[in-house]
Design an enzyme around this catalytic site. Structure first.
Site, PDB file in Angstrom:
ATOM      1  N   LYS A   1      11.528  41.655  22.548  1.00  0.00           N
ATOM      2  CA  LYS A   1      12.617  40.954  21.857  1.00  0.00           C
ATOM      3  C   LYS A   1      12.777  41.487  20.443  1.00  0.00           C
ATOM      4  CE  LYS A   1      10.775  36.962  24.261  1.00  0.00           C
ATOM      5  NZ  LYS A   1       9.318  37.103  24.093  1.00  0.00           N
TER       6      LYS A   1
ATOM      7  N   ASN B   1      17.106  31.810  23.136  1.00  0.00           N
ATOM      8  CA  ASN B   1      17.420  30.662  22.279  1.00  0.00           C
ATOM      9  C   ASN B   1      18.911  30.553  21.939  1.00  0.00           C
ATOM     10  OD1 ASN B   1      14.625  29.701  21.917  1.00  0.00           O
ATOM     11  ND2 ASN B   1      14.345  31.699  20.945  1.00  0.00           N
TER      12      ASN B   1
ATOM     13  N   GLY C   1       5.129  23.494  27.505  1.00  0.00           N
ATOM     14  CA  GLY C   1       5.368  22.865  26.205  1.00  0.00           C
ATOM     15  C   GLY C   1       4.272  23.237  25.241  1.00  0.00           C
TER      16      GLY C   1
ATOM     17  N   HIS D   1      16.027  37.742  19.929  1.00  0.00           N
ATOM     18  CA  HIS D   1      15.038  36.661  19.951  1.00  0.00           C
ATOM     19  C   HIS D   1      15.644  35.295  19.599  1.00  0.00           C
ATOM     20  CE1 HIS D   1      10.390  36.319  19.686  1.00  0.00           C
ATOM     21  NE2 HIS D   1      10.900  35.201  20.120  1.00  0.00           N
TER      22      HIS D   1
ATOM     23  N   ASP E   1       5.892  39.564  29.220  1.00  0.00           N
ATOM     24  CA  ASP E   1       6.845  39.170  28.175  1.00  0.00           C
ATOM     25  C   ASP E   1       6.169  39.280  26.807  1.00  0.00           C
ATOM     26  OD1 ASP E   1       9.530  37.577  27.634  1.00  0.00           O
ATOM     27  OD2 ASP E   1       7.984  36.704  26.346  1.00  0.00           O
TER      28      ASP E   1
ATOM     29  N   GLN F   1      16.556  33.465  27.519  1.00  0.00           N
ATOM     30  CA  GLN F   1      15.198  32.907  27.532  1.00  0.00           C
ATOM     31  C   GLN F   1      15.204  31.677  26.616  1.00  0.00           C
ATOM     32  OE1 GLN F   1      10.936  34.285  25.835  1.00  0.00           O
ATOM     33  NE2 GLN F   1      11.716  35.685  27.406  1.00  0.00           N
TER      34      GLN F   1
ATOM     35  N   TYR G   1       5.337  39.214  17.780  1.00  0.00           N
ATOM     36  CA  TYR G   1       4.009  38.755  18.212  1.00  0.00           C
ATOM     37  C   TYR G   1       2.893  39.630  17.625  1.00  0.00           C
ATOM     38  CZ  TYR G   1       6.641  36.132  21.818  1.00  0.00           C
ATOM     39  OH  TYR G   1       7.528  35.317  22.483  1.00  0.00           O
TER      40      TYR G   1
ATOM     41  N   SER H   1      -1.648  32.429  29.406  1.00  0.00           N
ATOM     42  CA  SER H   1      -3.047  32.012  29.274  1.00  0.00           C
ATOM     43  C   SER H   1      -3.884  33.260  29.056  1.00  0.00           C
ATOM     44  CB  SER H   1      -3.547  31.293  30.527  1.00  0.00           C
ATOM     45  OG  SER H   1      -4.919  30.998  30.349  1.00  0.00           O
TER      46      SER H   1
HETATM   47  N1  NAP Z   1      11.764  33.419  23.179  1.00  0.00           N
HETATM   48  C1  NAP Z   1      11.058  32.638  22.397  1.00  0.00           C
HETATM   49  O1  NAP Z   1      11.512  32.196  21.324  1.00  0.00           O
HETATM   50  C2  NAP Z   1       9.658  32.286  22.799  1.00  0.00           C
HETATM   51  C3  NAP Z   1       8.961  31.298  22.088  1.00  0.00           C
HETATM   52  C4  NAP Z   1       7.675  30.973  22.500  1.00  0.00           C
HETATM   53  C5  NAP Z   1       7.141  31.596  23.617  1.00  0.00           C
HETATM   54  N2  NAP Z   1       7.825  32.583  24.285  1.00  0.00           N
HETATM   55  C6  NAP Z   1       7.269  33.277  25.484  1.00  0.00           C
HETATM   56  O2  NAP Z   1       6.902  32.296  26.457  1.00  0.00           O
HETATM   57  C7  NAP Z   1       5.507  32.411  26.738  1.00  0.00           C
HETATM   58  C8  NAP Z   1       4.895  31.054  27.058  1.00  0.00           C
HETATM   59  O3  NAP Z   1       5.052  30.141  25.992  1.00  0.00           O
HETATM   60  P1  NAP Z   1       3.826  29.655  25.085  1.00  0.00           P
HETATM   61  O4  NAP Z   1       2.818  30.741  25.054  1.00  0.00           O
HETATM   62  O5  NAP Z   1       4.395  29.183  23.814  1.00  0.00           O
HETATM   63  O6  NAP Z   1       3.274  28.370  25.782  1.00  0.00           O
HETATM   64  P2  NAP Z   1       2.912  27.864  27.252  1.00  0.00           P
HETATM   65  O7  NAP Z   1       2.838  28.968  28.233  1.00  0.00           O
HETATM   66  O8  NAP Z   1       3.791  26.703  27.505  1.00  0.00           O
HETATM   67  O9  NAP Z   1       1.439  27.279  27.006  1.00  0.00           O
HETATM   68  C9  NAP Z   1       0.386  28.098  26.662  1.00  0.00           C
HETATM   69  C10 NAP Z   1      -0.789  27.187  26.353  1.00  0.00           C
HETATM   70  O10 NAP Z   1      -1.219  26.525  27.549  1.00  0.00           O
HETATM   71  C11 NAP Z   1      -2.586  26.835  27.811  1.00  0.00           C
HETATM   72  N3  NAP Z   1      -2.705  26.981  29.270  1.00  0.00           N
HETATM   73  C12 NAP Z   1      -2.171  27.947  30.038  1.00  0.00           C
HETATM   74  N4  NAP Z   1      -2.436  27.719  31.337  1.00  0.00           N
HETATM   75  C13 NAP Z   1      -3.167  26.585  31.393  1.00  0.00           C
HETATM   76  C14 NAP Z   1      -3.750  25.854  32.454  1.00  0.00           C
HETATM   77  N5  NAP Z   1      -3.608  26.245  33.714  1.00  0.00           N
HETATM   78  N6  NAP Z   1      -4.461  24.737  32.151  1.00  0.00           N
HETATM   79  C15 NAP Z   1      -4.598  24.330  30.856  1.00  0.00           C
HETATM   80  N7  NAP Z   1      -4.063  24.984  29.807  1.00  0.00           N
HETATM   81  C16 NAP Z   1      -3.347  26.114  30.077  1.00  0.00           C
HETATM   82  C17 NAP Z   1      -2.867  28.123  27.080  1.00  0.00           C
HETATM   83  O11 NAP Z   1      -4.205  28.198  26.688  1.00  0.00           O
HETATM   84  P3  NAP Z   1      -5.153  29.479  27.023  1.00  0.00           P
HETATM   85  O12 NAP Z   1      -4.402  30.715  26.656  1.00  0.00           O
HETATM   86  O13 NAP Z   1      -6.347  29.206  26.160  1.00  0.00           O
HETATM   87  O14 NAP Z   1      -5.443  29.354  28.493  1.00  0.00           O
HETATM   88  C18 NAP Z   1      -1.984  27.966  25.835  1.00  0.00           C
HETATM   89  O15 NAP Z   1      -2.624  27.132  24.882  1.00  0.00           O
HETATM   90  C19 NAP Z   1       4.943  33.021  25.450  1.00  0.00           C
HETATM   91  O16 NAP Z   1       3.631  33.488  25.589  1.00  0.00           O
HETATM   92  C20 NAP Z   1       5.996  34.052  25.142  1.00  0.00           C
HETATM   93  O17 NAP Z   1       5.838  35.204  25.941  1.00  0.00           O
HETATM   94  C21 NAP Z   1       9.084  32.914  23.885  1.00  0.00           C
END
Ligand code: NAP
Length: 310
Positions: A104, A176, A227, A137, A74, A197, A79, A267
């Site tokens: 997106k 969203n 989160g 998006h 994704d 999404q 980004y 991650s």
């Molecule tokens: N459509 C939208 O508007 C939108 C908005 C935001 C995100 N997204 C998509 O959703 C994906 C996920 O959301 P996100 O990146 O915001 O946040 P997330 O996946 O909820 O959290 C990522 C955070 O958690 C940490 N993490 C991951 N696995 C872990 C584990 N097993 N133990 C401890 N910490 C861990 C990562 O650190 P490290 O990387 O240092 O491990 C990073 O700081 C995005 O990457 C993107 O592709 C979409």
């Protein structure tokens, strides 16, 4: 070779599996097993997130994620890492047809002509011929666009339909968008969105939006399933995880899947990439699902798409 059809969910599998089809979720045995979108497209049940992965890390991170077993990536134009994501995909050596790539459309590119150009740019940056899924998006909101918001969404969606018909995009959807954004769009759409999404994680389940999508054949994906990391600090999740010998992150991924919601964990660390998809050897009980469903205010952005000014 991946078998896309193995464990494919049927169209009726849009209810919370943990209550209405006990044991059904166990048909998923790996992150390459698939949900099926309304148009028949198979989508791997966990995606790898790339938000805030800097361009100079994304190439290695994406290759490592694919080596760890992810087949669904994704990304998004905003980004700023699509070229690196594309390079990581090529470095993996995996055939394109074994991968599912989502991007997106960013908010500055809404409108019919701009959307078509933006999609071309995204394909060029990624270095691929087609996207498996393209999402708007964020909905254009009244706060920024007033009465023109609806027209802008409709024009943008018309371009999405065109991209879909041309084959450059294999599935189209939203991000969203809440039910009150989807309803008016559906009135002018020729093709219904296949995905929404949404930010979904323990503490921010977006139950009514998820239910609306599931009732209308729209696959929900969970962005920020941890989160944005905050949720992982929650002691209730940690203690539920401890009962199963799993981490809070694994509980979050599993909780989404058991709601038929497709999580997108991010991650850049190999060990976390692996453990975040190692969620197919346990099942959260109905009681634990209910406890997690009841959590509130434990992190994430909880953004209101009608209030954002980007
Ligand atoms: N459509 C939208 O508007 C939108 C908005 C935001 C995100 N997204 C998509 O959703 C994906 C996920 O959301 P996100 O990146 O915001 O946040 P997330 O996946 O909820 O959290 C990522 C955070 O958690 C940490 N993490 C991951 N696995 C872990 C584990 N097993 N133990 C401890 N910490 C861990 C990562 O650190 P490290 O990387 O240092 O491990 C990073 O700081 C995005 O990457 C993107 O592709 C979409």
């Amino acid at each position: 070779m991946l078998d896309w059809n193995r464990h494919t969910r049927t169209a009726d599998a849009v209810r919370p599996m943990h209550t209405e089809q006990p044991g059904g979720i166990m048909r998923f045995s790996s992150c390459t097993d698939t949900f099926t979108l309304a148009n028949g497209t198979a989508i791997p049940c966990i995606g790898y997130g790339t938000f805030e992965t800097p361009a100079d890390e994304a190439r290695v991170a994406v290759r490592e994620a694919l080596e760890a077993g992810y087949r669904h990536i994704d990304t998004a134009a905003v980004y700023g890492n699509q070229e690196a994501v594309g390079a990581g995909i090529r470095d993996s050596g995996l055939p394109r047809e074994q991968l599912f790539v989502t991007s997106k459309l960013w908010n500055t590119e809404r409108g019919y002509d701009k959307t078509l150009k933006a999609c071309d740019k995204t394909l060029n940056e990624l270095g691929i011929e087609y996207l498996d899924l393209y999402l708007i998006h964020w909905p254009a909101n009244r706060k920024q666009f007033g009465d023109r918001a609806q027209e802008l969404k409709a024009e943008t969606w018309r371009a999405f339909e065109e991209l879909y018909k041309s084959g450059r995009v294999k599935a189209i959807g939203l991000s969203n968008f809440l039910p009150h954004h989807i309803e008016p769009l559906a009135r002018t759409a020729a093709i219904m969105p296949m995905v929404d999404q949404l930010e979904v994680h323990p503490g921010w389940p977006q139950t009514s939006a998820v239910r609306y999508c599931q009732d209308h054949g729209i696959q929900v994906e969970a962005w920020g399933p941890f989160g944005h990391k905050d949720v992982l600090e929650n002691p209730t999740l940690a203690s539920i995880g401890a009962k199963y010998g799993e981490s809070s992150a694994q509980v979050c991924v599993r909780w989404a899947l058991q709601h038929d919601v497709l999580p997108l964990p991010k991650s850049v660390h190999e060990d976390r990439m692996k453990s975040n998809i190692d969620v197919f050897d346990f099942e959260l009980s109905d009681d634990d699902m209910r406890v997690i469903d009841g959590l509130r205010g434990i992190g994430g952005s909880c953004a209101d798409p009608d209030a954002v000014d980007f």
